[in-house]
Every structure is written in structure tokens, then in C-alpha cells.
Scaffold this motif. Structure first.
Motif, PDB file in Angstrom:
ATOM      1  N   PRO A  87       0.819  -1.208   0.000  1.00  0.00           N
ATOM      2  CA  PRO A  87       0.000   0.000   0.000  1.00  0.00           C
ATOM      3  C   PRO A  87       0.856   1.262   0.000  1.00  0.00           C
ATOM      4  CG  PRO A  87      -0.800  -1.579   1.607  1.00  0.00           C
ATOM      5  CD  PRO A  87       0.507  -2.112   1.106  1.00  0.00           C
ATOM      6  N   GLY A  88       0.485   2.213  -0.882  1.00  0.00           N
ATOM      7  CA  GLY A  88       1.164   3.496  -0.922  1.00  0.00           C
ATOM      8  C   GLY A  88       2.457   3.503  -1.694  1.00  0.00           C
ATOM      9  N   VAL A  89       2.868   2.361  -2.233  1.00  0.00           N
ATOM     10  CA  VAL A  89       4.131   2.280  -2.948  1.00  0.00           C
ATOM     11  C   VAL A  89       3.879   2.442  -4.438  1.00  0.00           C
ATOM     12  CG1 VAL A  89       6.095   0.809  -3.527  1.00  0.00           C
ATOM     13  CG2 VAL A  89       5.179   0.810  -1.208  1.00  0.00           C
ATOM     14  N   THR A 126      -2.864   6.610 -11.197  1.00  0.00           N
ATOM     15  CA  THR A 126      -3.790   7.424 -11.977  1.00  0.00           C
ATOM     16  C   THR A 126      -3.131   7.895 -13.257  1.00  0.00           C
ATOM     17  OG1 THR A 126      -3.109   9.399 -10.752  1.00  0.00           O
ATOM     18  CG2 THR A 126      -5.027   8.209  -9.933  1.00  0.00           C
ATOM     19  N   ALA A 127      -3.963   8.219 -14.220  1.00  0.00           N
ATOM     20  CA  ALA A 127      -3.450   8.639 -15.520  1.00  0.00           C
ATOM     21  C   ALA A 127      -2.877  10.039 -15.443  1.00  0.00           C
ATOM     22  CB  ALA A 127      -4.570   8.593 -16.563  1.00  0.00           C
ATOM     23  N   THR A 138       1.078   6.537  -8.674  1.00  0.00           N
ATOM     24  CA  THR A 138       0.161   6.485  -7.550  1.00  0.00           C
ATOM     25  C   THR A 138      -0.019   7.901  -7.026  1.00  0.00           C
ATOM     26  OG1 THR A 138       1.951   6.228  -5.953  1.00  0.00           O
ATOM     27  CG2 THR A 138       1.024   4.198  -6.902  1.00  0.00           C
ATOM     28  N   PRO A 139      -1.072   8.157  -6.240  1.00  0.00           N
ATOM     29  CA  PRO A 139      -1.236   9.493  -5.654  1.00  0.00           C
ATOM     30  C   PRO A 139      -0.006   9.936  -4.866  1.00  0.00           C
ATOM     31  CG  PRO A 139      -3.264   8.250  -5.423  1.00  0.00           C
ATOM     32  CD  PRO A 139      -2.243   7.288  -5.965  1.00  0.00           C
ATOM     33  N   GLU A 140       0.621   9.004  -4.157  1.00  0.00           N
ATOM     34  CA  GLU A 140       1.815   9.352  -3.381  1.00  0.00           C
ATOM     35  C   GLU A 140       2.959   9.780  -4.289  1.00  0.00           C
ATOM     36  OE1 GLU A 140       5.045   7.336  -0.292  1.00  0.00           O
ATOM     37  OE2 GLU A 140       3.509   6.102  -1.234  1.00  0.00           O
ATOM     38  N   ALA A 141       3.206   9.003  -5.347  1.00  0.00           N
ATOM     39  CA  ALA A 141       4.284   9.329  -6.274  1.00  0.00           C
ATOM     40  C   ALA A 141       3.999  10.639  -7.007  1.00  0.00           C
ATOM     41  CB  ALA A 141       4.481   8.198  -7.283  1.00  0.00           C
TER      42      ALA A 141
END
Length: 209
Positions: A38-40, A82-83, A113-116
Motif C-alpha cells: 500500500p502506498g508504494v 492514476t493517468a 500512484t497518488p503518493e508518487a
């Protein structure tokens, strides 16, 4: 066009080596790796059973080097990639359009990812402010730009600096974790975050299959 780039340093190699690559016979690093922690960022997984530990270690090193970015994105975890600009879209149904899209697939980028994405946008803003903000000295050449980025924590061996006509540009992999940050110091200057290209690296490929 003059390009300045060097062999990736040991730490950058670890992060870049974890990128999931596709096409042209390149081995997919995520083959058999199981679910992404998760989150990676999914581009940082690999088939190695120790991949989660490597990713966690890389993130910790990043956060120590860039505490401002870490603080800004601390609460942004989880979610699906996400795109963004250049990310893959479904092939069109029209045969000619589908062929064109397939031939240009090498220019597509991995989703973030949202985090990245948060991390990348924070780095892009940080670089843009340092290079183009009020009172910031404008780099005169590739060497000046390389030195300016190194002072900000982006070593020369994690990316490349180039000149296209009268405009300086760069494409760098954020140390330890990614994603990519690409900029052009034109008028206006642009610095954007994006996923690595599907065929590898942060610089847009110039040829396909």
C-alpha cells in the motif's frame, strides 16, 4: 543537441532498477512479484521477495534528503495509479488509429500512484522555484544547470541535461524513489513530474519498434 549524463550512482541504480519495464524484450520487473505494498509506486516493485524492504529503505533515504517533500506528502498514501500526460490509453477501435497508437506506445509513461504524483509535483515545484523564482540566477549553459540541480540534491548521475536550440532542458529521476521530473527553461519555464517511459528512463525515447 549536447547532452550531459553519466552512469547512475549506486543508490540511483537501485531505484531505477526497480522500475517495471516493458516492450522490446525487456524483462518485466513486476513479474510474479505479487501485490504492490500500500502506498508504494507500482513502478518501484520487483520480482525479488525483498522488494518491499528495498522500497521502504529507498523511501526513508528520500525523506531524509528531502524533508520538505516528505512533510508535504506524508498523508498521501494508498490508492491506485492514476493517468497523467503520456500515460497509456486503451487502443482505439479504428484499425489505422490503433496501428498508429501501437507504433507510438514507446512514448507512453507509467502511471503514478497518488503518493508518487504528490512527491513528483513537490519536487517539480521545488526545482522550478529555485531555477526561475525571483532573484534566481538563470543557468547560462548545461554545466551551470547541472551544478544548480546538484546543489538542490539532484546529482548528475540521476538524469541528463541538454540544450535544444536556445533552450536548456533536463530530465531527472528523483533520487531514491522517483518519479521523473522534466523541465525546459524557456519562456515560460516548465517543470513537470511524470512516470518513467514504458521502455525505461525519464527522457522521451526517440524511436520505437
Amino acid at each position: 543537441m549536447i547532452r550531459t549524463s553519466t552512469r547512475p550512482a549506486a543508490v540511483a541504480v537501485l531505484a531505477v532498477g526497480l522500475l517495471a519495464l516493458t516492450a522490446c524484450g525487456t524483462l518485466r520487473a513486476d513479474a510474479g512479484a505479487g501485490p504492490t505494498p500500500p502506498g508504494v509506486d507500482s513502478s518501484l516493485t520487483s520480482a525479488s521477495p525483498t522488494a518491499p524492504d528495498l522500497v521502504a529503505s529507498a523511501r526513508a533515504a528520500h525523506d531524509k534528503a528531502f524533508p520538505d517533500v516528505a512533510a508535504r506528502c506524508k498523508g498521501v498514501i494508498g490508492g491506485s495509479p492514476t493517468a497523467g500526460p503520456g500515460t497509456p490509453d486503451p487502443l482505439p477501435t479504428d484499425p489505422e488509429a490503433a496501428k498508429y497508437a501501437e507504433n507510438h506506445a514507446f512514448k507512453q509513461q507509467k502511471r503514478l500512484t497518488p503518493e508518487a504524483r504528490c512527491r513528483g509535483e513537490a519536487h517539480a515545484q521545488r526545482i522550478r522555484k529555485a531555477l526561475t523564482g525571483p532573484g534566481a540566477p538563470a543557468p547560462a549553459n548545461e554545466a551551470d544547470l547541472t551544478s544548480a540541480l546538484a546543489r538542490l540534491g539532484y546529482p548528475a548521475d540521476s538524469g541528463s541535461v541538454y540544450r535544444a536550440g536556445d533552450t536548456l532542458g533536463f530530465s531527472y529521476f528523483v533520487p531514491e524513489t522517483g518519479p521523473c521530473v522534466t523541465g525546459r527553461l524557456g519562456t515560460p519555464a516548465t517543470v513537470t513530474a511524470h512516470g518513467a517511459y514504458l521502455e525505461g528512463g525519464c527522457t522521451e525515447p526517440r524511436g520505437g519498434h
